[in-house]
Write a protein that holds these residues in place. Structure first.
Motif, PDB file in Angstrom:
ATOM      1  N   ASN A 131      15.072 -31.807 -21.413  1.00 22.68           N
ATOM      2  CA  ASN A 131      13.829 -31.041 -21.612  1.00 22.68           C
ATOM      3  C   ASN A 131      14.120 -29.646 -22.161  1.00 22.68           C
ATOM      4  O   ASN A 131      13.516 -28.649 -21.735  1.00 22.68           O
ATOM      5  CB  ASN A 131      13.044 -30.931 -20.306  1.00 22.68           C
TER       6      ASN A 131
ATOM      7  N   PRO B 167      14.004 -26.419 -24.262  1.00 20.77           N
ATOM      8  CA  PRO B 167      13.037 -25.759 -25.146  1.00 20.77           C
ATOM      9  C   PRO B 167      13.550 -25.728 -26.579  1.00 20.77           C
ATOM     10  O   PRO B 167      14.754 -25.523 -26.814  1.00 20.77           O
ATOM     11  CB  PRO B 167      12.931 -24.349 -24.558  1.00 20.77           C
ATOM     12  N   GLU B 168      12.665 -25.938 -27.527  1.00 20.33           N
ATOM     13  CA  GLU B 168      13.082 -26.024 -28.928  1.00 20.33           C
ATOM     14  C   GLU B 168      13.826 -24.770 -29.375  1.00 20.33           C
ATOM     15  O   GLU B 168      14.850 -24.869 -30.076  1.00 20.33           O
ATOM     16  CB  GLU B 168      11.866 -26.238 -29.824  1.00 20.33           C
TER      17      GLU B 168
ATOM     18  N   SER C  60      16.165 -36.316 -21.572  1.00 18.51           N
ATOM     19  CA  SER C  60      14.886 -35.653 -21.319  1.00 18.51           C
ATOM     20  C   SER C  60      13.822 -36.643 -20.824  1.00 18.51           C
ATOM     21  O   SER C  60      13.800 -37.810 -21.211  1.00 18.51           O
ATOM     22  CB  SER C  60      14.379 -34.985 -22.595  1.00 18.51           C
TER      23      SER C  60
ATOM     24  N   SER D  37      10.551 -35.394 -20.939  1.00 12.17           N
ATOM     25  CA  SER D  37       9.336 -34.950 -21.635  1.00 12.17           C
ATOM     26  C   SER D  37       9.157 -35.779 -22.904  1.00 12.17           C
ATOM     27  O   SER D  37      10.086 -36.419 -23.394  1.00 12.17           O
ATOM     28  CB  SER D  37       9.441 -33.466 -22.000  1.00 12.17           C
ATOM     29  N   SER D  38       7.960 -35.729 -23.465  1.00 14.38           N
ATOM     30  CA  SER D  38       7.658 -36.528 -24.656  1.00 14.38           C
ATOM     31  C   SER D  38       8.168 -35.885 -25.933  1.00 14.38           C
ATOM     32  O   SER D  38       8.165 -36.494 -26.992  1.00 14.38           O
ATOM     33  CB  SER D  38       6.137 -36.745 -24.760  1.00 14.38           C
ATOM     34  N   LYS D  39       8.618 -34.643 -25.828  1.00 14.20           N
ATOM     35  CA  LYS D  39       9.052 -33.937 -27.026  1.00 14.20           C
ATOM     36  C   LYS D  39      10.291 -34.611 -27.604  1.00 14.20           C
ATOM     37  O   LYS D  39      11.234 -34.939 -26.880  1.00 14.20           O
ATOM     38  CB  LYS D  39       9.364 -32.472 -26.675  1.00 14.20           C
ATOM     39  N   ASN D  40      10.306 -34.798 -28.902  1.00 14.66           N
ATOM     40  CA  ASN D  40      11.409 -35.497 -29.558  1.00 14.66           C
ATOM     41  C   ASN D  40      12.461 -34.484 -30.005  1.00 14.66           C
ATOM     42  O   ASN D  40      12.370 -33.895 -31.075  1.00 14.66           O
ATOM     43  CB  ASN D  40      10.894 -36.304 -30.757  1.00 14.66           C
ATOM     44  N   LEU D  41      13.485 -34.306 -29.169  1.00 17.59           N
ATOM     45  CA  LEU D  41      14.562 -33.380 -29.513  1.00 17.59           C
ATOM     46  C   LEU D  41      15.412 -33.935 -30.652  1.00 17.59           C
ATOM     47  O   LEU D  41      16.069 -33.180 -31.366  1.00 17.59           O
ATOM     48  CB  LEU D  41      15.429 -33.110 -28.282  1.00 17.59           C
TER      49      LEU D  41
ATOM     50  N   GLU E   3      14.357 -35.189 -33.421  1.00 14.76           N
ATOM     51  CA  GLU E   3      13.839 -34.696 -34.692  1.00 14.76           C
ATOM     52  C   GLU E   3      14.404 -33.314 -35.016  1.00 14.76           C
ATOM     53  O   GLU E   3      14.712 -33.012 -36.169  1.00 14.76           O
ATOM     54  CB  GLU E   3      12.310 -34.629 -34.642  1.00 14.76           C
TER      55      GLU E   3
END
Length: 754
Positions: free
Chosen positions: A227, A229-230, A256, A258-262, A264
């Motif tokens: 997770n 942070p970008e 992770s 979370s749904s965020k696609n690291l 990418e």
């Protein structure tokens, strides 16, 4: 430091001049600002205040500020202003001036001088209108108590606000009145100078990029993502891409939830050296790290946290080291911390070379750790049972098996502080304390040490190891040289016999040319105790020869050299020293000595402070924890004072005892180094506490004869040891050799990186 301790320290500091400064702050800023700053000190400690997200010390005593900058009644903008003030702090690094800049294009020229010497000259733009203009600069050090003059020249229509009708405390403005101004001391001034002197230049970085080593290993940098942070992820990746050594791969194992696609983000860099793998499940910090290691194809594996940063010359430094010697299988560097926004570096940790007892006390190695892949394959990866201290466990295992351990004395790693990070406070992850204790306990089990018992210290993530003594307990021969000084000796002997809990000891008093009747009467009284013997050395005073003779008369397995002006504090002092002195790898043990006013006299000896050596942490409070907790942590040192030093009699004989050419000075440092030459470690423990009324018997080196003798013994020591010890391996080369406080050496310049 906890918030409770910070509160206690802050209240303690609110007295005298500090109380006056608090009163000035309340008067001009109001109670709200006072409580805001008090809260900051409670959170971060009494020595800091957070100003504009930078870490500064408290303001100087002489502020002349305006509570509400937009309401500056009585102030007029002037183009030229000069004032003097006398700082009550060691340095200044920030000046804030209440300015006018209606047109928006103004510039401000500032000069700070001390007499005829110009300490700062700068021109700044971005002048604020009806607000404070902040001027940050490389701190001016050594200004406490000096009269400084600040000269200001405004250009292009701007001005500095001055109230000619009201004089505020602290500043003396030319022509009278007061100027809207705040001046700050910088919390880490020495380190900022160090950064300025040791950040690689573009020329050095270009040289590194072009250099071709004989050995160009691939380094796999493994990072478990969770997770992330970008912003932190991008900064981390870009710090790796900025490396001047290019043969690397970055292995990102993403656990992770979370749904965020690291992925990418990782793929957006279009760099084939960046490898990304999305894990099917979150396996925890150890499991995710192992998955990242499985991705590695390099000759070496480096550990990097997902939100931390590398200096651009980090990998280059390691490759340079292994090109000197391929036997380095485990390596680490110094580190500092950065604020969450990544803008400010502070709190550097300049570490010792490999010190096994120090490592068993706390994980001083941490970052930036690099393992030879074959070593990592041999010891295995991370273990889930040590989650929270998994890096501590793997470092312990690596140092136990590595052929050679290397330490790079340079800041190569930035550890980001953020909410929930152990970089900010170990209490954020309290489970790490027990995990670390278990890791140390497991290390002793692997080493086959069955008599070691590990407990947590009062300071989180520090550990105390207690060793069982043999049964029956070994005889300790306490050797005390003496000449007259009946009252001093009596205080020493009484404290030993009445306070010590250790049952098996003898006391040998090495009598040397006493003349007073009362001391011989006291000797006769002492000899009624079967544990006490008087041996006579009727020769001119020679500390080394006197102790050598007394040691030849000793019956004990352990020898304890003790000054007559020592008195016992901790009843188990002999147990605390003997448990280490009996360990086969330890050659000598030192104790924690205080002056009668409860300040530190001895916490180990550091080489090369002064021409030969000196005592670090000297004059700190008995209750201070010292540099990264060293005053509360058993740790390895190069030498200990013979005012209270214990060693096995067999080791003393093995090294030939004290060198009798050192009649008074440096004989203890010489003895310690002879012990180290035989491959033994030397340990200092804070748990054997005693008072030391230093030099009461012998006196200070003040007469011409004594000063000549000291100069001779200094030259003798240097001729014997100076080339062998260009630096103290347990005291980082970036720390000062001029003071005793472990402060950063601001003028230190590391080697040219070309």
């Amino acid at each position: 430091m906890s918030k409770v301790r910070n509160l206690a320290s802050t209240i303690k500091h609110l007295k005298g001049e500090s109380f006056k400064r608090a009163a000035v702050m309340i008067r001009d800023y109001g109670w709200g600002e006072f409580f805001h700053k008090l809260g900051t000190r409670i959170k971060y400690g009494p020595g800091t205040a957070v100003v504009n997200n930078n870490m500064y010390g408290g303001e100087l005593a002489g502020e002349s500020f305006v509570k509400n900058p937009s309401e500056h009644k009585g102030y007029q903008a002037e183009e030229r202003v000069s004032f003097t003030f006398t700082p009550s702090v060691p340095n200044i690094g920030r000046i804030e001036l209440l300015t006018q800049n209606r047109a928006g294009g103004g510039a401000l020229e500032i000069t700070v001088s001390k007499g005829d010497a110009v300490l700062l000259h700068a021109e700044v733009g971005g002048v604020a209108h009806d607000d404070y203009t902040a001027i940050d600069f490389l701190p001016i050090c050594g200004v406490m108590g000096a009269a400084l003059t600040v000269s200001l020249t405004c250009k292009n229509g701007c001005g500095v606000y001055v109230n000619r009708n009201k004089r505020r405390h602290g500043f003396s403005v030319d022509g009278g009145g007061s100027v809207g101004c705040r001046i700050y001391t910088v919390h880490n001034a020495e380190y900022l100078h160090w950064i300025a002197n040791n950040t690689p230049t573009e020329k050095e970085l270009n040289y590194q990029r072009a250099r071709v080593f004989n050995y160009m290993p691939k380094i796999s940098i493994v990072v478990p993502l969770y997770n992330t942070p970008e912003k932190f992820l991008r900064q981390m990746i870009e710090s790796v891409q900025a490396q001047t050594y290019s043969n690397w791969e970055l292995c990102l194992a993403d656990g992770s939830t979370s749904s965020k696609n690291l992925g990418e983000i990782a793929h957006s860099y279009e760099d084939a050296r960046i490898l990304y793998r999305k894990l099917e499940e979150n396996k925890g910090i150890s499991g995710n790290s192992n998955e990242a290691i499985r991705m590695a194809t390099g000759d070496y594996v480096a550990l990097l946290d997902h939100d931390d940063l590398l200096m651009p010359h980090a990998l280059y430094s390691y490759v340079e080291l292994v090109n000197i010697d391929r036997d380095y299988e485990f390596m680490y560097s110094d580190e500092d911390k950065i604020t969450e926004d990544g803008k400010y570096r502070f709190n550097p940790f300049f570490k010792p070379d490999f010190a096994p007892d120090t490592l068993h006390t706390f994980n001083y190695i941490t970052h930036f750790s690099v393992f030879k892949k074959t070593l990592l394959d041999k010891i295995g990866g991370f273990e889930d049972r040590f989650n929270g201290a998994q890096d501590f466990d793997i470092i312990l295992r690596a140092t136990e098996k590595a052929k050679k351990i290397g330490h790079i004395s340079d800041i190569l790693y930035h550890w980001r502080i953020s909410e929930g990070s152990t970089a900010l406070a170990s209490s954020a992850k309290s489970y790490t304390v027990e995990a670390g204790r278990s890791a140390v306990e497991a290390a002793y089990q692997r080493l086959g040490i069955k008599n070691a018992h590990v407990s947590s210290c009062q300071y989180p993530n520090y550990y105390i190891t207690r060793y069982d003594l043999p049964d029956p307990k070994p005889l300790i021969s306490i050797i005390i040289p003496n000449k007259d000084e009946k009252r001093t000796l009596e205080n020493c002997i009484t404290s030993i016999t009445e306070k010590s809990t250790y049952p098996n000891y003898e006391i040998i008093i090495a009598e040397n040319n006493s003349t007073e009747k009362e001391i011989f009467d006291y000797y006769a009284q002492l000899e009624q105790d079967s544990r006490i013997r008087i041996v006579r050395w009727d020769h001119p005073f020679n500390y080394s020869a006197l102790n050598n003779y007394a040691a030849s008369q000793a019956k004990g397995d352990l020898l304890l050299f003790l000054n007559n002006d020592i008195s016992v504090i901790s009843p188990d002092w002999l147990e605390q020293m003997a448990m280490h002195a009996m360990r086969p790898e330890i050659g000598q043990v030192g104790a924690k000595l205080y002056y009668p006013d409860n300040t530190i006299q001895h916490s180990g000896i550091v080489l090369k402070i002064g021409p030969v050596a000196n005592h670090p942490h000297k004059f700190l409070s008995r209750f201070d924890i010292g540099y990264f907790g060293l005053l509360v942590a058993p740790h390895n040192v190069s030498s200990v004072t013979a005012a209270c030093a214990m060693m096995r009699a067999s080791v003393f004989r093995e090294v030939g005892g004290f060198d009798e050419t050192f009649t008074v000075a440096y004989n203890d440092v010489d003895l310690s180094l002879k012990v180290r030459e035989k491959g033994y470690y030397i340990l200092w423990t804070p748990f054997a506490e005693l008072y030391h009324d230093e030099s009461k018997t012998r006196g200070l080196e003040t007469t011409p004869e004594k000063m000549e003798r000291l100069d001779h013994e200094t030259a003798l020591w240097l001729s014997k040891w100076d080339k062998k010890y260009p630096y103290d391996p347990y005291y980082n080369i970036n720390l000062t050799n001029e003071k005793l406080d472990y402060s950063v050496s601001p003028n230190k310049i590391l080697k040219d990186r070309t």
